[in-house]
Design an enzyme around this catalytic site. Sequence first.
Site, PDB file in Angstrom:
ATOM      1  N   LYS A 212      37.476  -2.543  16.258  1.00 59.51           N
ATOM      2  CA  LYS A 212      38.643  -2.403  17.140  1.00 59.51           C
ATOM      3  C   LYS A 212      39.324  -1.048  16.887  1.00 59.51           C
ATOM      4  O   LYS A 212      39.598  -0.306  17.805  1.00 59.51           O
ATOM      5  CB  LYS A 212      39.601  -3.569  16.873  1.00 59.51           C
ATOM      6  CG  LYS A 212      40.860  -3.531  17.678  1.00 59.51           C
ATOM      7  CD  LYS A 212      41.681  -4.797  17.448  1.00 59.51           C
ATOM      8  CE  LYS A 212      43.074  -4.622  18.055  1.00 59.51           C
ATOM      9  NZ  LYS A 212      43.919  -5.803  17.891  1.00 59.51           N
ATOM     10  N   GLU A 218      34.486   0.115   5.784  1.00 54.48           N
ATOM     11  CA  GLU A 218      33.172  -0.534   5.627  1.00 54.48           C
ATOM     12  C   GLU A 218      32.283  -0.224   6.832  1.00 54.48           C
ATOM     13  O   GLU A 218      31.107   0.123   6.703  1.00 54.48           O
ATOM     14  CB  GLU A 218      33.325  -2.061   5.511  1.00 54.48           C
ATOM     15  CG  GLU A 218      34.000  -2.558   4.250  1.00 54.48           C
ATOM     16  CD  GLU A 218      35.522  -2.614   4.374  1.00 54.48           C
ATOM     17  OE1 GLU A 218      36.101  -1.967   5.287  1.00 54.48           O
ATOM     18  OE2 GLU A 218      36.141  -3.299   3.518  1.00 54.48           O
ATOM     19  N   GLY A 274      41.584  -9.028  16.286  1.00 52.59           N
ATOM     20  CA  GLY A 274      40.202  -8.962  15.806  1.00 52.59           C
ATOM     21  C   GLY A 274      39.545 -10.334  15.717  1.00 52.59           C
ATOM     22  O   GLY A 274      38.421 -10.541  16.173  1.00 52.59           O
ATOM     23  N   ARG A 275      40.263 -11.291  15.159  1.00 51.24           N
ATOM     24  CA  ARG A 275      39.668 -12.621  14.953  1.00 51.24           C
ATOM     25  C   ARG A 275      39.647 -13.450  16.228  1.00 51.24           C
ATOM     26  O   ARG A 275      39.195 -14.587  16.223  1.00 51.24           O
ATOM     27  CB  ARG A 275      40.400 -13.351  13.822  1.00 51.24           C
ATOM     28  CG  ARG A 275      41.906 -13.447  14.011  1.00 51.24           C
ATOM     29  CD  ARG A 275      42.585 -13.824  12.706  1.00 51.24           C
ATOM     30  NE  ARG A 275      44.038 -13.767  12.782  1.00 51.24           N
ATOM     31  CZ  ARG A 275      44.763 -12.696  12.549  1.00 51.24           C
ATOM     32  NH1 ARG A 275      44.178 -11.540  12.270  1.00 51.24           N
ATOM     33  NH2 ARG A 275      46.081 -12.741  12.603  1.00 51.24           N
ATOM     34  N   GLU A 360      43.418 -15.951   8.146  1.00 50.77           N
ATOM     35  CA  GLU A 360      44.054 -14.653   8.407  1.00 50.77           C
ATOM     36  C   GLU A 360      45.244 -14.846   9.354  1.00 50.77           C
ATOM     37  O   GLU A 360      46.189 -14.076   9.329  1.00 50.77           O
ATOM     38  CB  GLU A 360      43.031 -13.663   8.995  1.00 50.77           C
ATOM     39  CG  GLU A 360      43.488 -12.216   8.906  1.00 50.77           C
ATOM     40  CD  GLU A 360      42.384 -11.209   9.185  1.00 50.77           C
ATOM     41  OE1 GLU A 360      41.773 -10.681   8.235  1.00 50.77           O
ATOM     42  OE2 GLU A 360      42.117 -10.952  10.377  1.00 50.77           O
ATOM     43  N   HIS A 391      25.111 -33.460  -0.501  1.00 49.12           N
ATOM     44  CA  HIS A 391      24.416 -33.390  -1.790  1.00 49.12           C
ATOM     45  C   HIS A 391      25.048 -32.346  -2.709  1.00 49.12           C
ATOM     46  O   HIS A 391      24.413 -31.893  -3.651  1.00 49.12           O
ATOM     47  CB  HIS A 391      22.933 -33.111  -1.556  1.00 49.12           C
ATOM     48  CG  HIS A 391      22.267 -34.253  -0.856  1.00 49.12           C
ATOM     49  ND1 HIS A 391      21.706 -35.316  -1.533  1.00 49.12           N
ATOM     50  CD2 HIS A 391      22.141 -34.530   0.464  1.00 49.12           C
ATOM     51  CE1 HIS A 391      21.226 -36.183  -0.651  1.00 49.12           C
ATOM     52  NE2 HIS A 391      21.481 -35.733   0.559  1.00 49.12           N
ATOM     53  N   LYS A 515      43.023  -2.572   0.723  1.00 50.98           N
ATOM     54  CA  LYS A 515      42.339  -1.430   1.340  1.00 50.98           C
ATOM     55  C   LYS A 515      42.895  -0.114   0.780  1.00 50.98           C
ATOM     56  O   LYS A 515      42.151   0.792   0.431  1.00 50.98           O
ATOM     57  CB  LYS A 515      42.592  -1.424   2.862  1.00 50.98           C
ATOM     58  CG  LYS A 515      41.906  -2.507   3.649  1.00 50.98           C
ATOM     59  CD  LYS A 515      42.158  -2.256   5.137  1.00 50.98           C
ATOM     60  CE  LYS A 515      41.791  -3.447   5.988  1.00 50.98           C
ATOM     61  NZ  LYS A 515      42.214  -3.309   7.380  1.00 50.98           N
TER      62      LYS A 515
HETATM   63  O1  F6P Z   1      40.671  -6.688   7.382  1.00 56.88           O
HETATM   64  C1  F6P Z   1      41.361  -7.162   8.454  1.00 56.88           C
HETATM   65  C2  F6P Z   1      40.876  -6.713   9.781  1.00 56.88           C
HETATM   66  O2  F6P Z   1      41.864  -5.929  10.347  1.00 56.88           O
HETATM   67  C3  F6P Z   1      40.559  -7.918  10.642  1.00 56.88           C
HETATM   68  O3  F6P Z   1      41.666  -8.500  11.201  1.00 56.88           O
HETATM   69  C4  F6P Z   1      39.607  -7.334  11.604  1.00 56.88           C
HETATM   70  O4  F6P Z   1      38.927  -8.336  12.290  1.00 56.88           O
HETATM   71  C5  F6P Z   1      38.753  -6.515  10.681  1.00 56.88           C
HETATM   72  O5  F6P Z   1      39.662  -5.975   9.752  1.00 56.88           O
HETATM   73  C6  F6P Z   1      37.939  -5.441  11.324  1.00 56.88           C
HETATM   74  O6  F6P Z   1      38.736  -4.475  11.965  1.00 56.88           O
HETATM   75  P1  F6P Z   1      38.113  -3.474  12.997  1.00 56.88           P
HETATM   76  O7  F6P Z   1      37.546  -4.242  14.134  1.00 56.88           O
HETATM   77  O8  F6P Z   1      39.248  -2.590  13.420  1.00 56.88           O
HETATM   78  O9  F6P Z   1      37.037  -2.679  12.309  1.00 56.88           O
END
Ligand code: F6P
Length: 551
Positions: A212, A218, A274-275, A360, A391, A515
């Site tokens: 987003k 990452e 995002g979620r 979240e 199990h 972060k």
């Molecule tokens: O770590 C939190 C977050 O902001 C989430 O809410 C989001 O889904 C994820 O990081 C990834 O963010 P982006 O889509 O901006 O890479």
Amino acid sequence: MNASDKQTALTQTPEWQALAKHREQLGAVQLRELFEADPARGSGWALRVGDLHVDYSKHLVTDETLRLLRELAVATDVFGLRDAMFRGEKINTTEDRAVLHTALRAPRDAVIEVDGENVVPGVHAVLDKMAAFADRVRSGEWTGHTGKRIRNVVNIGIGGSDLGPAMAYEVLRSFADRELTVRFVSNVDGADLHEAVRDLDPAETLFVIASKTFTTIETITNATSARDWLLTGLRASQEAVAKHFVALSTNAEKVSEFGIDTANMFEFWDWVGGRYSYDSAIGLSLMIAIGPAAFREMLDGFHLVDEHFRTAPAESNVPLLMGLLGIWYGNFHDAQSHAVLPYSHYLSKFTAYLQQLDMESNGKYVQRSGEEVRWQTGPVVWGTPGTNGQHAYYQLIHQGTKLIPADFIGFAEPVADLLPGLVGQHDLLMANFFAQTQALAFGKTPDEVRAEGVPEELVPHKTFKGNHPTTTILSKDLTPSVLGQLVALYEHKVFVQGAVWNIDSFDQWGVELGKVLAKRVEPALTEGAEVPGLDTSTQALVAKYRELRGR
Ligand code: F6P
């Protein structure tokens, strides 16, 4: 009650107090007693939404409990906030944003305005662009830099830009083009990308970079490594990127800075959290896998439950019921967690997806006003496919000391393309599904154990107290629409709970500190740099890490 009163006084409201009193009066009510008292409970305590049959008979509630919970929902203005969300008001106050994932699945002719602009045409323009692109990849018309057909799709994203499409791809595998290899990379641990690409031909590989913000460390790190892998493998220069990289983002500037042609960017908007985003452009990898028609069926499933949540009366509103039941256990029985236990192998990532959606959203101790809450908020959500869980950890649910309300999700039919020889296993799977909720609810009394001839010293060990509450969600089959229905159900359940608790379910400030600190600590690992303010424990651990790495 006005909004500011509510912020300080939730537990002091007459509705909350009435529930607390009712809880005391109910005491250790037994499911066995509730079922004996009402022979119609087993068949009558169920609701239907879309294709989902939702049985809530095995809950530690009476009609009075449900009535009081609904009164709490009215008092906390759940419906007012719901309507404000659907209208596009900026209910995500800490980020000053509308919350409109419901617009992502609204029909073409719907009108939903944000700042005076109807967002629906834009949603459908992106869906159409995604569909055209997905069709080109699926048909082989879109080729890589060397002219080879794309056979592999690697989605790179994290959190909401990974969990949704990765989960849904797993769920809908039997609807996917089995000739395409579709993989999801999220972890900044290089092992994730390594395992995803090590057996792939770069000439046949498309990377879908989902972020987003397009600033998530990452994702950008993995995307940069993927680009190096591709260009090295193809012995090509930057111009090859255009045929092998597309972006899903709200940030055109950063996408272009990375070197992806913005013509190959699929847009979404800041009013999609995002979620809550996998039914937006973030679903592109999924759409390539299952095709635009199945993707649209999934959106229709979401929309069906949106409409149910928006219009169904409180008594038959399923997300409302599920949200309120969670409040009953979390706030009035001290339950700390909630298990989601699907009896479908295809739903193996469903609970991991729900963890972000729920934890979240509602893992907050600050109210909308900024004051701390004085009541419990979101539960720990956990679970894996049920038969495997049986199990492993079901022992604790049956005979442990904790109350763990659980949702059981199952399907009458096995997936359509299951090998014919395996179809017979489905009844066994579902026999377990039904047996478990029965055992959890009604247990086995000491007398029943004795009647089986069990020696007296073993009777306590073999007794099951039962009284463990469960919701059973049963559907005929697991289709794209049913998946959309299930996800929307949980989205709105989370909404209901956040509204009652008076928290902003749509921000996520709690992930920021880690972060920022990671960025500060990294130079200490690589260069041994002094990090001002680093605590002594972390300093010692960093020193040990450097020693182990021979630095
Ligand atoms: O770590 C939190 C977050 O902001 C989430 O809410 C989001 O889904 C994820 O990081 C990834 O963010 P982006 O889509 O901006 O890479």
